[in-house]
Design a protein around this motif. Structure first.
Motif, PDB file in Angstrom:
ATOM      1  N   ARG A  88      -3.138  -3.918  -7.148  1.00 65.29           N
ATOM      2  CA  ARG A  88      -3.772  -3.247  -6.011  1.00 65.29           C
ATOM      3  C   ARG A  88      -4.602  -2.057  -6.504  1.00 65.29           C
ATOM      4  NH1 ARG A  88      -2.519  -5.746  -1.344  1.00 65.29           N
ATOM      5  NH2 ARG A  88      -2.325  -4.425   0.457  1.00 65.29           N
ATOM      6  N   LEU A  89      -4.039  -1.282  -7.440  1.00 62.89           N
ATOM      7  CA  LEU A  89      -4.761  -0.149  -8.017  1.00 62.89           C
ATOM      8  C   LEU A  89      -6.009  -0.629  -8.749  1.00 62.89           C
ATOM      9  CD1 LEU A  89      -4.951   2.880  -8.701  1.00 62.89           C
ATOM     10  CD2 LEU A  89      -3.467   2.417 -10.675  1.00 62.89           C
ATOM     11  N   ASN A 111      -7.810  -3.247  -8.167  1.00 57.89           N
ATOM     12  CA  ASN A 111      -8.816  -3.649  -7.179  1.00 57.89           C
ATOM     13  C   ASN A 111      -9.517  -2.435  -6.580  1.00 57.89           C
ATOM     14  OD1 ASN A 111      -8.265  -6.346  -7.613  1.00 57.89           O
ATOM     15  ND2 ASN A 111      -6.791  -6.467  -5.946  1.00 57.89           N
ATOM     16  N   ARG A 112      -8.768  -1.388  -6.321  1.00 57.43           N
ATOM     17  CA  ARG A 112      -9.380  -0.173  -5.763  1.00 57.43           C
ATOM     18  C   ARG A 112     -10.292   0.506  -6.777  1.00 57.43           C
ATOM     19  NH1 ARG A 112      -4.359   2.132  -2.212  1.00 57.43           N
ATOM     20  NH2 ARG A 112      -4.471   0.464  -0.681  1.00 57.43           N
ATOM     21  N   ASP A 160       0.839  -1.211   0.000  1.00 50.92           N
ATOM     22  CA  ASP A 160       0.000   0.000   0.000  1.00 50.92           C
ATOM     23  C   ASP A 160       0.870   1.256   0.000  1.00 50.92           C
ATOM     24  OD1 ASP A 160      -2.458  -1.282  -0.051  1.00 50.92           O
ATOM     25  OD2 ASP A 160      -2.715  -1.232   2.130  1.00 50.92           O
ATOM     26  N   ALA A 165     -13.668  -1.307  -7.308  1.00 46.32           N
ATOM     27  CA  ALA A 165     -14.678  -1.028  -6.281  1.00 46.32           C
ATOM     28  C   ALA A 165     -15.497   0.220  -6.618  1.00 46.32           C
ATOM     29  CB  ALA A 165     -14.020  -0.872  -4.919  1.00 46.32           C
ATOM     30  N   GLN A 166     -14.921   1.148  -7.371  1.00 44.45           N
ATOM     31  CA  GLN A 166     -15.651   2.363  -7.751  1.00 44.45           C
ATOM     32  C   GLN A 166     -16.635   2.117  -8.888  1.00 44.45           C
ATOM     33  OE1 GLN A 166     -13.225   5.780  -8.534  1.00 44.45           O
ATOM     34  NE2 GLN A 166     -11.851   5.322  -6.850  1.00 44.45           N
TER      35      GLN A 166
END
Length: 184
Positions: free
Chosen positions: A61-62, A64-65, A14, A68-69
């Motif tokens: 990771r990006l 996945n974030r 992160d 979610a949006q």
């Protein structure tokens, strides 16, 4: 001799992603990345197996974030396409999103240059947008038109810093689509 406790690799990843977002690019040296992530170059290589692997994991990771949006559940039931696109525009052009936008542009540049991982990232982002907008718009060509306009408007925003012209252009396309559908 005391042994160091192994760091939480999720937290460390992160921090690496936050460093990339803050810089707006993946083009940080390992020294810069380690410093910003609060680690050492040696430890990053030890835990992640090298720079390329750090980038791959940070991109995942990006993704996945961002995913979610784009889930339909992120919007209230019965939301209109205008409300959804307007909310996405506000999120995308919010000051705190600038680093993410620049990082996505860096990934786009890498995709243009032939990076397979960056192309996969771009394709996944396109898929998520299309999947979301297909819930609100009647057909794929309309969805693609809105998506292309949105992406162009974001580029204009990044260049000028002015959110309004892009927002107006995208909303105008949605209004015109609504007029066409209501006449049919």
């Amino acid at each position: 001799m005391r042994r160091r406790k192994k760091p939480d690799l999720g937290v460390l990843l992160d921090r690496c992603l936050a460093a990339f977002v803050q810089a707006g690019t993946l083009d940080l040296s390992l020294d810069q990345l380690a410093r910003k992530a609060g680690s050492s170059k040696r430890m990053l290589v030890h835990y992640f197996g090298g720079r390329e692997n750090i980038e791959k994991q940070a991109i995942t990771r990006l993704e996945n974030r961002l995913r979610a949006q784009f889930v339909p559940e992120a919007f209230p039931p019965g939301a209109t396409v205008q409300a959804v696109v307007s909310a996405l525009w506000e999120r995308t052009t919010a000051p705190q999103s600038r680093g993410v936008l620049l990082l996505v542009m860096d990934l786009s540049k890498r995709a243009w240059s032939g990076s397979k991982r960056a192309r996969l990232f771009y394709a996944e982002q396109q898929r998520l947008w299309i999947e979301l907008l297909m819930r609100y718009l009647p057909d794929r060509p309309t969805v693609e038109e809105v998506l292309q306009a949105f992406q162009g408007a974001v580029l204009g925003f990044l260049v000028t810093g002015d959110r309004e012209p892009g927002r107006r252009a995208v909303m105008r396309i949605l209004e015109n689509q609504e007029k066409v559908r209501s006449r049919a």
